[in-house]
Design a protein around this motif. Structure first.
Motif, PDB file in Angstrom:
ATOM      1  N   GLU A 497       0.852  -1.233   0.008  1.00  0.00           N
ATOM      2  CA  GLU A 497      -0.183   0.043   0.140  1.00  0.00           C
ATOM      3  C   GLU A 497       0.823   1.348   0.123  1.00  0.00           C
ATOM      4  N   GLU A 498       2.012   1.254   0.450  1.00  0.00           N
ATOM      5  CA  GLU A 498       2.951   2.197   0.763  1.00  0.00           C
ATOM      6  C   GLU A 498       3.601   2.712  -0.687  1.00  0.00           C
ATOM      7  N   SER A 499       4.131   1.553  -1.375  1.00  0.00           N
ATOM      8  CA  SER A 499       4.876   2.261  -2.619  1.00  0.00           C
ATOM      9  C   SER A 499       4.882   1.251  -3.691  1.00  0.00           C
ATOM     10  N   ALA A 500       4.911  -0.196  -3.402  1.00  0.00           N
ATOM     11  CA  ALA A 500       5.233  -1.066  -4.462  1.00  0.00           C
ATOM     12  C   ALA A 500       4.254  -1.672  -5.483  1.00  0.00           C
ATOM     13  N   ILE A 501       2.713  -1.673  -5.149  1.00  0.00           N
ATOM     14  CA  ILE A 501       1.900  -2.263  -5.788  1.00  0.00           C
ATOM     15  C   ILE A 501       1.782  -1.720  -7.111  1.00  0.00           C
ATOM     16  N   VAL A 502       1.857  -0.282  -7.484  1.00  0.00           N
ATOM     17  CA  VAL A 502       1.757   0.364  -8.701  1.00  0.00           C
ATOM     18  C   VAL A 502       2.832  -0.125  -9.701  1.00  0.00           C
ATOM     19  N   ASN A 503       4.140  -0.067  -9.114  1.00  0.00           N
ATOM     20  CA  ASN A 503       5.128  -0.616  -9.860  1.00  0.00           C
ATOM     21  C   ASN A 503       5.211  -2.295 -10.265  1.00  0.00           C
ATOM     22  N   ILE A 504       4.840  -2.984  -9.205  1.00  0.00           N
ATOM     23  CA  ILE A 504       4.502  -4.312  -9.528  1.00  0.00           C
ATOM     24  C   ILE A 504       3.522  -4.614 -10.779  1.00  0.00           C
ATOM     25  N   LEU A 505       2.431  -4.027 -10.590  1.00  0.00           N
ATOM     26  CA  LEU A 505       1.294  -4.095 -11.533  1.00  0.00           C
ATOM     27  C   LEU A 505       1.835  -3.825 -13.044  1.00  0.00           C
ATOM     28  N   LYS A 506       2.703  -2.534 -13.088  1.00  0.00           N
ATOM     29  CA  LYS A 506       3.270  -1.991 -14.357  1.00  0.00           C
ATOM     30  C   LYS A 506       4.047  -2.838 -14.776  1.00  0.00           C
ATOM     31  N   ALA A 507       5.065  -3.639 -14.101  1.00  0.00           N
ATOM     32  CA  ALA A 507       5.906  -4.445 -14.633  1.00  0.00           C
ATOM     33  C   ALA A 507       5.055  -5.916 -15.026  1.00  0.00           C
ATOM     34  N   LEU A 508       3.966  -6.397 -14.346  1.00  0.00           N
ATOM     35  CA  LEU A 508       3.360  -7.350 -14.763  1.00  0.00           C
ATOM     36  C   LEU A 508       2.517  -7.238 -16.243  1.00  0.00           C
ATOM     37  N   VAL A 509       2.321  -6.076 -16.694  1.00  0.00           N
ATOM     38  CA  VAL A 509       1.813  -5.699 -17.968  1.00  0.00           C
ATOM     39  C   VAL A 509       2.931  -5.685 -18.961  1.00  0.00           C
ATOM     40  N   TYR A 510       4.046  -5.018 -18.444  1.00  0.00           N
ATOM     41  CA  TYR A 510       5.108  -5.218 -19.538  1.00  0.00           C
ATOM     42  C   TYR A 510       5.549  -6.652 -19.707  1.00  0.00           C
ATOM     43  N   TRP A 511       5.578  -7.416 -18.657  1.00  0.00           N
ATOM     44  CA  TRP A 511       6.100  -8.757 -18.793  1.00  0.00           C
ATOM     45  C   TRP A 511       5.109  -9.638 -19.802  1.00  0.00           C
ATOM     46  N   SER A 512       3.858  -9.410 -19.483  1.00  0.00           N
ATOM     47  CA  SER A 512       2.845 -10.144 -20.104  1.00  0.00           C
ATOM     48  C   SER A 512       2.639  -9.908 -21.433  1.00  0.00           C
ATOM     49  N   GLU A 513       3.014  -8.369 -22.048  1.00  0.00           N
ATOM     50  CA  GLU A 513       2.665  -8.059 -23.402  1.00  0.00           C
ATOM     51  C   GLU A 513       4.037  -8.573 -24.081  1.00  0.00           C
ATOM     52  N   ASN A 514       4.975  -8.823 -23.426  1.00  0.00           N
ATOM     53  CA  ASN A 514       6.180  -8.864 -24.102  1.00  0.00           C
ATOM     54  C   ASN A 514       6.879 -10.442 -24.229  1.00  0.00           C
ATOM     55  N   THR A 515       5.751 -11.363 -23.853  1.00  0.00           N
ATOM     56  CA  THR A 515       6.073 -12.946 -23.878  1.00  0.00           C
ATOM     57  C   THR A 515       4.962 -13.729 -24.566  1.00  0.00           C
ATOM     58  N   GLY A 516       5.259 -14.594 -25.318  1.00  0.00           N
ATOM     59  CA  GLY A 516       4.375 -15.364 -25.863  1.00  0.00           C
ATOM     60  C   GLY A 516       4.145 -16.488 -25.382  1.00  0.00           C
ATOM     61  N   ASP A 517       4.724 -16.809 -24.287  1.00  0.00           N
ATOM     62  CA  ASP A 517       4.636 -17.984 -23.316  1.00  0.00           C
ATOM     63  C   ASP A 517       3.547 -18.045 -22.300  1.00  0.00           C
ATOM     64  N   THR A 518       2.429 -18.918 -22.792  1.00  0.00           N
ATOM     65  CA  THR A 518       1.196 -19.037 -22.134  1.00  0.00           C
ATOM     66  C   THR A 518       1.430 -19.212 -20.720  1.00  0.00           C
ATOM     67  N   SER A 519       2.337 -20.045 -20.077  1.00  0.00           N
ATOM     68  CA  SER A 519       2.558 -20.438 -18.659  1.00  0.00           C
ATOM     69  C   SER A 519       3.039 -18.866 -18.034  1.00  0.00           C
ATOM     70  N   SER A 520       3.813 -18.275 -18.849  1.00  0.00           N
ATOM     71  CA  SER A 520       4.538 -17.022 -18.184  1.00  0.00           C
ATOM     72  C   SER A 520       3.272 -15.949 -18.004  1.00  0.00           C
TER      73      SER A 520
END
Length: 599
Positions: A497-520
């Motif tokens: 709640e203090e700082s990390a959730i936004v950065n983690i979620l943005k990183a997840l978007v980047y990760w998921s959009e740049n991988t063609g691997d279903t498991s990832s």
């Protein structure tokens, strides 16, 4: 006997002495100097530095310059020298290489200035007869003079080297000198600069060195290992690895695998084995875990080992390294003299080395977790059993290291955090492994802090997948509650709640959009589902670093996984259950996700 003695005396009288050569070399005419040089090549040995120095001082660098340039068709020598240019070229290069066996001569600026000329000779057909002498001259000058290798580099030496190295005989003296020139260049020039100037050339050179690593069985094999490790294990090597993957065939990576297998299955020094592991970790980081079990390449005739040999050897050596290094780390941290620079440096070195072994083990965990997806079923049941047994043993050793830290009241350190991470990675796949020991240490593992952390956060994150597994049963929930694990999860909530959730979620978007691997993508979705527990749609959109586009991408990610949840996805069912359970908990706080899920 008297006749033989007389014959030997006559022969000695006819053999020219060094003084005779020096007289000719000091002559006024070029013909005399040429004759003197020819005599020198007949009897003056390369290790006779004293005589070579006297000869060099006698002939002088000006005549040597004229002779070389005449041979290159850049000048003339008196008395019909125009008719013997090839002979002059061969003589001048041979003599220059001989002189440079004396370090004092090789370090002279006159010799450094000749490097561009010698490179020009190498690039022409007329230089083929003296190619070895050319390479030797450049290497000797570059070794003796700090400016030599820079003059080689600035004069386009890497380009010429790349154009010729593929045609050199494997294991030849020329190949050895070429590799030494690459080593010298790396010692003087940062890798990122070399890649900027000569990326394609460097990729060709590395591919040839990889072939030497595969096919040779002498000391040059280890030179190849050191070079490959220094280049490919560098933090700046990503562009080079990408360029290597663009080469016409992938034999370079298979050759490296052959070499690593040879190193790990033979009796070699521990330092060489560790370098082999470093090299393997670098290749897997770009080629993927499948490299460990890739089928034999049609380009790699030397690859006669079973497909799983590299996997088993890398895991076994990583297991050994973990056991040895953690034991040494424990001694250095808890028993060795404190606050000394030697101890501090040793600890940092051991930590870096154990990080390599940990990384390899985690990659192997990832490989076997997706064993059903491997085309051709390259890991058979017997191999899988061996791998799991060794992983169990390794995790047991790591848990003992953590237990030692717990008993000593030590819960802070990157090595401890890394130990928690790898334990969490394995237990997420095998939650019943080391069951009793894990239950004893769970509370401690949840309290471990990284070197720069003020309170535990990453340790809890690393253990979340495992906690999701064990809390599916009542027994696991009791274990988590009894060790105070719920408090640790509350700490995660506060920090998120203090700082990390936004950065983690943005990183997840980047990760998921740049991988063609279903498991990832499923993994990213499961983490997102857990993160959504600690926020709401309104709260996220009010954050200055978050927007509708990012939230929409997250909704699409989760919706896609909910569709898979109703299908037969046994390999990722646990993660899909986390997504579905999360959606049922917090969907009311994210009102716009329902429209995405229903489309």
């Amino acid at each position: 006997m008297l006749q033989e003695s007389a014959s030997m005396e006559t022969q000695q009288e006819q053999t020219p002495s060094l003084e005779d050569c020096l007289k000719l070399l000091k002559g006024e005419r070029d013909e005399q100097r040429l004759a003197g040089l020819l005599l020198v090549t007949k009897f003056c040995k390369g290790d006779d530095h004293s005589s070579l120095r006297r000869v060099y001082d006698a002939v002088g660098h000006l005549f040597l310059d004229r002779l070389l340039k005449t041979g290159m068709r850049k000048g003339t020598v008196t008395s019909g020298g125009d008719n013997n240019r090839d002979a002059y070229l061969q003589l001048s290069v041979t003599v220059l290489a001989a002189f440079c066996r004396v370090p004092e001569i090789a370090s002279l600026e006159d010799m450094v200035l000749k490097i561009p000329l010698i490179l020009e000779v190498m690039s022409t057909g007329s230089g083929s007869s003296v190619l070895e002498e050319c390479y030797e001259f450049i290497y000797l000058v570059s070794t003796a003079s700090g400016n030599g290798i820079m003059r080689f580099y600035e004069s386009g030496g890497m380009k010429i080297l790349a154009s010729q190295i593929s045609s050199l005989q494997d294991g030849s003296h020329l190949m050895e000198i070429s590799m030494k020139l690459v080593q010298l260049t790396l010692s003087r020039m940062p890798l990122d600069i070399i890649m900027k100037d000569y990326l394609s050339e460097l990729s060709v050179i590395v591919a040839v060195i990889a072939r030497q690593f595969a096919v040779l069985h002498n000391s040059l094999k280890f030179e190849a290992l050191h070079l490959l490790s220094a280049i490919l294990s560098s933090k700046d090597s990503a562009p080079l690895l990408n360029a290597l993957h663009l080469l016409p065939n992938d034999s370079w990576s298979h050759n490296i695998r052959i070499g690593i297998v040879a190193i790990l299955q033979n009796r070699v020094a521990p330092a060489e084995r560790l370098q082999a592991l470093m090299l393997a970790e670098s290749i897997i980081s770009t080629s993927g875990e499948g490299w460990l079990i890739s089928p034999m390449s049609k380009h790699s005739e030397q690859d006669t080992s079973p497909a799983d040999m590299c996997l088993l050897l890398v895991l076994e050596q990583s297991r050994v390294e973990v056991a040895v290094l953690l034991n040494e780390l424990a001694y250095l941290k808890y028993e060795a003299p404190k606050d000394t620079s030697t101890t501090t440096e040793a600890i940092l070195l051991k930590q870096r080395n154990v990080a390599v072994a940990y990384s390899l083990i985690e990659k192997i965990i990832k490989l076997i977790s997706r064993v059903d997806e491997n085309d051709g079923n390259l890991i058979d049941e017997g191999t899988l059993t061996k791998v799991i047994r060794q992983l169990n043993e390794t995790i047991g050793v790591i848990l003992e290291y953590l237990e030692d830290a717990k008993e000593r009241g030590q819960k802070k350190g990157d090595d401890l955090l890394a130990s928690v991470r790898i334990t969490g990675s394995y237990l997420a796949e095998a939650p019943l492994a080391c069951k009793e020991k894990v239950r004893e240490l769970l509370g401690f593992m949840l309290s471990v802090e990284g070197e720069d952390e003020q309170r535990p956060f990453y340790s809890v994150c690393f253990l979340l997948p495992m906690l999701c597994q064990i809390t599916m049963k009542t027994e696991g929930c009791k274990a988590l509650a009894s060790c105070g694990g719920l408090n640790a999860k509350d700490e995660v909530q506060i920090m998120l709640e203090e700082s990390a959730i936004v950065n983690i979620l943005k990183a997840l978007v980047y990760w998921s959009e740049n991988t063609g691997d279903t498991s990832s993508r499923i993994m990213a979705s499961s983490i997102c589902a857990l993160m959504f527990d600690y926020s709401s749609e309104e709260s996220l959109l009010n954050h200055p670093d978050f927007n509708h586009s990012t939230l929409s991408s997250l909704y699409q990610l989760i919706a896609g996984c909910l569709v898979l949840f109703g299908q037969d996805n046994k390999a990722d069912m646990d993660l899909l259950e986390i997504v579905a359970a999360g959606y049922s908990r917090w969907a009311h706080r994210y009102p716009h996700i329902n429209a995405v899920v229903k489309t």
